[in-house]
Each structure stands twice: as C-alpha cells, then as structure tokens.
Design an enzyme around this catalytic site. Structure first.
Site, mmCIF file in Angstrom:
data_model
loop_
_atom_site.group_PDB
_atom_site.id
_atom_site.type_symbol
_atom_site.label_atom_id
_atom_site.label_comp_id
_atom_site.label_asym_id
_atom_site.label_seq_id
_atom_site.Cartn_x
_atom_site.Cartn_y
_atom_site.Cartn_z
ATOM 1 N N LYS A 222 7.110 -7.729 14.609
ATOM 2 C CA LYS A 222 6.869 -6.249 14.747
ATOM 3 C C LYS A 222 7.923 -5.763 15.797
ATOM 4 O O LYS A 222 8.398 -6.215 16.576
ATOM 5 C CB LYS A 222 5.377 -6.246 15.150
ATOM 6 C CG LYS A 222 4.329 -6.251 14.116
ATOM 7 C CD LYS A 222 2.795 -6.215 14.365
ATOM 8 C CE LYS A 222 2.093 -6.298 12.864
ATOM 9 N NZ LYS A 222 0.653 -6.214 13.188
ATOM 10 N N ARG A 262 -1.227 -14.376 11.920
ATOM 11 C CA ARG A 262 -0.836 -13.913 10.595
ATOM 12 C C ARG A 262 0.688 -13.648 10.839
ATOM 13 O O ARG A 262 1.418 -12.939 11.502
ATOM 14 C CB ARG A 262 -1.170 -12.723 10.280
ATOM 15 C CG ARG A 262 -0.887 -11.985 8.931
ATOM 16 C CD ARG A 262 -1.866 -10.660 8.835
ATOM 17 N NE ARG A 262 -1.454 -10.033 7.454
ATOM 18 C CZ ARG A 262 -0.443 -9.164 7.168
ATOM 19 N NH1 ARG A 262 0.547 -9.034 8.266
ATOM 20 N NH2 ARG A 262 -0.172 -8.914 6.138
#
Length: 318
Positions: A222, A262
C-alpha cells in the site's frame, strides 16, 4: 465436512496467523491490476499461492484503489466466478472480495467460503445473504466509496474513531442476523486514511481487542509503505517493490496475534508468520488461542509502542 463446516474451520485456531493471498481479476487494481488477464492465469496464480502457504485466496473483480470507479455487476461476476469455481474445485479455501449480494451469492454457490465486504456493511442485502448462509463475513472500516474516500480521511483521534465506527457497524451487521462468531474485523488500512493514520492504527492493534472479534489486516504494497520508502527526490517506491516492507508489517502483526494478513507475495508472508510462531514457541510452550480470546495478548503487544499517543504515528511516518 459440509461447506458451512469448512467455512467455520477457517476461524479455528491453528497456532499462528493465517495468510490470505490476493487475486485481483481486474485491469486497474493498484498493484496487480492486469496481471491476470484471463481466468486461467488467475487460477494458476491462486494455486501457486496455495502451494506457497496461503490458507485462503481472496478473489476480487472490482478495484478498490482510491479514485476507482465502479464496474457493472455483470462484469464483476464475469471476472470473479470462473476463478472462484476452479480454485474451490481444487480444494482451495476462497474468499470473495465484493460489496454486492449478486456476486457474493454466485461465488458462495461456486464454493467460496468467506464474504469479504470492503464497503463497511453498506448493503443490507449482502448482510442478509451472510446471515442466511452462515458464512464468515469480513467487516472492514470504510468511509464512502473508493471514488471519493480520500476526501474523508479526516480524524481527531484515528484509533478511537475507527474503533467506534467499527463498533457501530458491527451492531448493524449483528442486527441484520449475522452471528457475532462469524464476523471478522478489518481496520481498513489505506481506506479513507492517510499514511499517519495507517501507522497509528498498526501501532495500536490492541485497541481493536475491545471489539472481541478476529482481525484481518491488509498492508500489502500500500501507498503508505511507498511513501515511507521514497527515494531522495521524494518519489514513492513503486508498488511492486514494497514487498520487503510488507513482510516487516506481516511479522509485527503476526506477533500481536491477528487472525490473518492479506498479502500479494504469499511465500514471504507465510515464512514470516512461521518465524513468529517459532520465536514465540521458543519463549514458552505455545498456548493455542481462540480468535475471540486474544484481548490480553493484543493489549500487551500494543502497550507502550507509541509514547506519543494513539493518534500520532511513528517518527518520519507522516
């Protein structure tokens, strides 16, 4: 074992954090968009992730990157269903990443075991489906759709506000008939949050113990990691080059006892959680812990991690 039993077995303790591999069957996801141009390629990648140690494969057909526009439900279903069908038929535990009942219903019929809802429980019909089918349901913190969520990243104390908002949405989920023992909480790293907000949430995972639900956390590749690792000219490190930093967060999260992480790079994440398992096992005999009785461990792991307080990130992380 029935499909329902198989779904619930994913919430049973295994002595370590589980690894959820990501398959985005989309052309525009921030990291792997376009990587899996066909269902065959996506299935092949999912099987490889399972072989590398993924406990669950999360399949999505709609990008949720900041600014992403919605896709037609039929197109989302076209992208997702063949991949879910083939992976489930191969014995892989599959999660469907969707905010729509129609897509989730078809995926469950094809063998999916978990509904991963990144909308923050916005669709009552999807909640009704989760209640009817009795499958694990992921409730993620969100503020609005991807197209405009960045404008809503305004917090006073991000930790207390995210916990409070998740508590309110959890009440909605349970009121819709979803059994509390089936709900997994995701703090929504990167969703309506700036880098400093993400760091504060990660540094205070213990605050989520108050919700008494298993935690799924997604930090993989991210943008807050890219900005942390920016070069001398201030250019963010590209998404594909953020896996090492991702695995650092994976190890730290596993040490706090989260239910699952995840990730895109499964093998490295699976290695990281097993290192944490061995490290903790060497300090004391492993005590299996249920996903709902880890509050003390989470609070202990978070205690003293940030002397600046819950709303402040680590130095240099803004």
């Amino acid at each position: 074992m029935t499909p329902e039993q198989a779904s619930h077995s994913l919430l049973e303790p295994v002595g370590r954090t589980r690894v959820m591999g990501v398959i985005n069957a989309t052309p525009d996801s921030f990291s792997d968009g376009g990587t899996y141009a066909t269902a065959v390629a996506a299935v092949r990648a999912g099987l490889a992730m399972a072989a590398d140690g993924a406990d669950i494969i999360d399949v999505g057909g709609e990008s949720t990157r900041p600014g992403a526009a919605r896709v037609d439900p039929d197109e989302e279903l076209r992208r997702v269903l063949p991949v879910v069908t083939e992976l489930a038929a191969a014995g892989v535990a599959v999660s469907v990443d969707t905010t729509r009942r129609t897509v989730a219903e078809a995926a469950l019929a094809a063998g999916a075991a978990i509904i991963n809802d990144v909308s923050g429980a916005a669709d009552r019909d999807l909640l009704t489906l989760a209640a009817e089918r009795g499958v694990p349901y992921v409730l993620m913190h969100a503020r609005g759709a991807s197209a405009n969520m960045s404008t809503r990243a305004v917090y006073g104390d991000v930790v207390s506000e995210v916990v409070a908002e998740l508590r309110e949405r959890l009440g909605v989920v349970v009121a819709a008939g979803v059994a509390p023992e089936n709900v997994i909480i995701d703090p929504g790293i990167g969703f309506a949050k700036k880098a400093r907000h993400n760091w504060a949430l990660l540094a205070h995972m213990g605050a989520f113990a108050a919700l008494d639900q298993p935690l799924l956390v997604g930090t993989s590749r991210k943008s807050f990691l890219g900005s942390l690792l920016a070069d001398a000219d201030g250019r963010s490190r590209p998404a594909a080059d953020r896996d090492d930093a991702t695995q650092a967060t994976t190890a730290l999260l596993a040490a706090t006892g989260v239910w699952a992480v995840r990730v895109h790079a499964v093998r490295a994440a699976a290695d990281a959680v097993r290192v944490v398992q061995a490290w903790q096992g060497a300090r004391a005999p492993w005590q299996p812990h249920d996903a709902r009785t880890r509050s003390a461990r989470l609070r202990s792991a978070a205690g003293g991690s940030d002397p600046g307080g819950p709303g402040r990130p680590p130095a240099g992380a803004a």
